[in-house]
Design a protein around this motif. Structure first.
Motif, PDB file in Angstrom:
ATOM      1  N   ASP A 181       0.832  -1.204   0.000  1.00 47.04           N
ATOM      2  CA  ASP A 181       0.000   0.000   0.000  1.00 47.04           C
ATOM      3  C   ASP A 181       0.870   1.258   0.000  1.00 47.04           C
ATOM      4  N   LEU A 182       1.934   1.240   0.830  1.00 45.39           N
ATOM      5  CA  LEU A 182       2.797   2.419   0.913  1.00 45.39           C
ATOM      6  C   LEU A 182       3.435   2.718  -0.440  1.00 45.39           C
ATOM      7  N   VAL A 183       3.911   1.693  -1.115  1.00 42.94           N
ATOM      8  CA  VAL A 183       4.546   1.911  -2.420  1.00 42.94           C
ATOM      9  C   VAL A 183       3.521   2.402  -3.439  1.00 42.94           C
ATOM     10  N   LYS A 188       1.737   7.620  -6.354  1.00 46.02           N
ATOM     11  CA  LYS A 188       0.780   8.684  -6.674  1.00 46.02           C
ATOM     12  C   LYS A 188       1.286  10.038  -6.196  1.00 46.02           C
ATOM     13  N   ILE A 189       2.064  10.024  -5.133  1.00 43.10           N
ATOM     14  CA  ILE A 189       2.533  11.268  -4.519  1.00 43.10           C
ATOM     15  C   ILE A 189       3.830  11.753  -5.139  1.00 43.10           C
ATOM     16  N   SER A 190       4.717  10.829  -5.501  1.00 42.96           N
ATOM     17  CA  SER A 190       6.100  11.169  -5.877  1.00 42.96           C
ATOM     18  C   SER A 190       6.181  11.733  -7.300  1.00 42.96           C
ATOM     19  N   LYS A 191       5.887  13.015  -7.411  1.00 44.24           N
ATOM     20  CA  LYS A 191       5.975  13.732  -8.682  1.00 44.24           C
ATOM     21  C   LYS A 191       5.999  15.225  -8.389  1.00 44.24           C
ATOM     22  N   ASP A 192       6.407  16.007  -9.403  1.00 39.88           N
ATOM     23  CA  ASP A 192       6.441  17.471  -9.269  1.00 39.88           C
ATOM     24  C   ASP A 192       7.233  17.917  -8.042  1.00 39.88           C
ATOM     25  N   ALA A 239      15.309  -8.032   3.690  1.00 39.44           N
ATOM     26  CA  ALA A 239      14.951  -6.839   4.459  1.00 39.44           C
ATOM     27  C   ALA A 239      15.733  -5.626   3.986  1.00 39.44           C
ATOM     28  N   VAL A 240      17.039  -5.768   3.861  1.00 39.90           N
ATOM     29  CA  VAL A 240      17.869  -4.651   3.425  1.00 39.90           C
ATOM     30  C   VAL A 240      17.496  -4.226   2.011  1.00 39.90           C
ATOM     31  N   LYS A 241      17.289  -5.204   1.129  1.00 38.60           N
ATOM     32  CA  LYS A 241      16.922  -4.868  -0.242  1.00 38.60           C
ATOM     33  C   LYS A 241      15.579  -4.138  -0.289  1.00 38.60           C
ATOM     34  N   GLN A 242      14.600  -4.591   0.479  1.00 38.35           N
ATOM     35  CA  GLN A 242      13.300  -3.928   0.482  1.00 38.35           C
ATOM     36  C   GLN A 242      13.425  -2.474   0.924  1.00 38.35           C
ATOM     37  N   TYR A 243      14.232  -2.233   1.944  1.00 37.61           N
ATOM     38  CA  TYR A 243      14.388  -0.866   2.443  1.00 37.61           C
ATOM     39  C   TYR A 243      15.055   0.029   1.404  1.00 37.61           C
ATOM     40  N   ASP A 250      11.499   1.368  -6.294  1.00 35.77           N
ATOM     41  CA  ASP A 250      10.145   1.907  -6.155  1.00 35.77           C
ATOM     42  C   ASP A 250      10.078   3.412  -6.393  1.00 35.77           C
ATOM     43  N   LYS A 251      11.188   4.093  -6.146  1.00 37.20           N
ATOM     44  CA  LYS A 251      11.310   5.534  -6.405  1.00 37.20           C
ATOM     45  C   LYS A 251      10.253   6.356  -5.653  1.00 37.20           C
ATOM     46  N   VAL A 252      10.089   6.023  -4.386  1.00 37.88           N
ATOM     47  CA  VAL A 252       9.200   6.807  -3.527  1.00 37.88           C
ATOM     48  C   VAL A 252       9.983   7.585  -2.464  1.00 37.88           C
ATOM     49  N   VAL A 253      11.299   7.425  -2.448  1.00 38.60           N
ATOM     50  CA  VAL A 253      12.206   8.193  -1.585  1.00 38.60           C
ATOM     51  C   VAL A 253      13.143   8.987  -2.479  1.00 38.60           C
TER      52      VAL A 253
END
Length: 438
Positions: A181-183, A188-192, A239-243, A250-253
């Motif tokens: 869900d977070l990804v 949807k948020i990670s733009k502009d 775990a490390v890879k997911q973070y 995922d390009k959300v950070v």
């Protein structure tokens, strides 16, 4: 070059720990003694938005203690980036404080040096008894089966803080409950020039806290049942890879978060640049950055599926600050009086209110201030879905080695270099090779 720096940092920590064992700590130059404890030195960790803010908070309380006991407390507030090395260096030189704050994850490592006063039944009796404290907080105060090396002072857990307006603007109705869900929300948020999630990619302790929780969710630990490092298990690697994938795949950070190490992600959150952050008790710092309480919400940290709980549904480490006494202080009686004062119901209520943390002293938790929606999430997490970091002597070296490996992987992700299962396992194997050999 990065690998060399990581090895050097680990080697320094190991050598200091070895030296501490012989030297102990505590101040003998400030005019105090058991017969006439006139002065105590106290190293406080930086809990608020700045060093000066902490001094402003603590100084009036220390004046109360001086008025009650006649003992003056010399205060120094130390930033987290310096605290562990300052503690180790002070102990080796013998010129340390009488009383100090430590991150609870360091308790077993510092206990192994022999420099800290053990909290046996006699010493706990001087501060009202062990039963005053919440059991989960005591679980991060030293090696299992031994007397604690410190006393819990502030209790915390991680929560997901989210920016209500940024969620509304993206058409998202509420905070994510799972990582999928977070990804999905994050994309949807990670733009502009807006980003979904903030991270402190260059902060070794933050890296450890998050990958430890994700490892639990993948059914793994970073140490086996005998306390030996086990950094390259499938679950630890996943775990490390997911973070790191939150930035790389995922390009959300934001890539720039790979260099964050001094709470910059909280500043971005308060300035509406980032919609979410995983943090311990962020309310006071957000307010200091100009954010009003109604602008943000708080929810449990996501899990892989389902709801937070034990085992694979752990969603936080047991976070917190402990208070320790150097064993060879000349002011042992005064030091115990000071710990008793700082863990009194009145002081626990005042200080934990200020810092937005939870009192580890049971009676202090009855204050209505600790029943806000944000603190209820943290209390519930501590009670049901938080686990202590490994209480092993090599925990601080673990933070250095694996925390640096994650930092380097974030740097790879920020630079556009692929972060694969194989590359993560290679980094973690290098980290494991840096751990002390028994």
């Amino acid at each position: 070059m990065r690998r060399t720096r990581a090895a050097a940092a680990s080697a320094v920590t190991v050598s200091l720990l070895a030296a501490v064992t012989a030297c102990g700590g505590g101040s003998s130059t400030d005019g105090g003694s058991n017969d006439s404890p006139k002065t105590l030195t106290y190293w406080a960790s930086n809990q608020g938005p700045s060093i000066e803010a902490d001094k402003k908070t603590l100084t009036p309380e220390l004046k109360k203690f001086e008025k009650q006991t006649g003992i003056k407390v010399k205060l120094e507030v130390i930033p987290w980036s310096d605290l562990l090395n300052r503690i180790l260096a002070a102990a080796t030189s013998g010129q340390g404080p009488d009383v100090l704050n430590i991150g609870n994850t360091w308790s077993a490592s510092l206990q192994a040096t022999g420099a800290l006063l053990p909290w046996d039944a006699k010493n706990f009796g001087k501060i009202g008894g062990k039963d005053r404290f919440v059991e989960s907080a005591l679980g991060s105060a030293g090696e299992t089966g031994s007397d604690p090396a410190a006393v819990p002072l502030y209790s915390m857990a991680y929560a997901l803080y989210y920016n209500k307006k940024m969620f509304e603007d993206a058409g998202i109705s509420g905070p994510p409950a799972t990582w999928d869900d977070l990804v999905a929300d994050g994309k949807k948020i990670s733009k502009d020039d807006k980003w979904a999630l903030g991270a402190e990619g260059a902060n070794l302790s933050e890296n450890i806290h998050h990958v430890f929780v994700l490892a639990k969710q993948h059914g793994a630990d970073f140490f086996d049942a005998d306390g030996k490092p086990d950094f390259t298990s499938d679950g630890a690697v996943a775990a490390v890879k997911q973070y790191v994938d939150l930035m790389g795949k995922d390009k959300v950070v934001a890539p720039g978060n790979a260099e964050y190490a001094q709470n910059q992600s909280l500043q971005d959150f308060a300035k509406d640049k980032t919609a979410m952050v995983l943090w311990q008790t962020a309310a006071a710092t957000l307010k200091a950055h100009g954010m009003s309480d109604d602008e943000w919400g708080v929810a449990p940290v996501p899990v892989q599926s389902g709801t937070p709980g034990a085992g694979k549904d752990v969603n936080s480490m047991v976070a917190g600050i402990n208070m320790a006494v150097f064993k060879n202080t000349d002011n042992i009686d005064g030091a115990l009086k000071f710990v008793n004062f700082m863990t009194s119901v009145d002081e626990q209520t005042i200080l934990n209110k200020t810092y937005g943390s939870i009192p580890p002293v049971k009676a202090a938790q009855q204050d209505p201030a600790f029943n806000t929606p944000a603190l209820k999430v943290i209390r519930d997490t501590l009670a049901t879905s938080a686990a202590p970091l490994p209480q092993v002597a090599n925990e601080s070296q673990f933070e250095t080695a694996v925390g640096t490996a994650v930092k380097e992987l974030f740097a790879d992700a920020a630079a556009g270099r692929p972060v694969t299962t194989a590359s993560v396992k290679e980094k973690l194997d290098e980290a494991q090779q840096q751990m002390p050999k028994k």
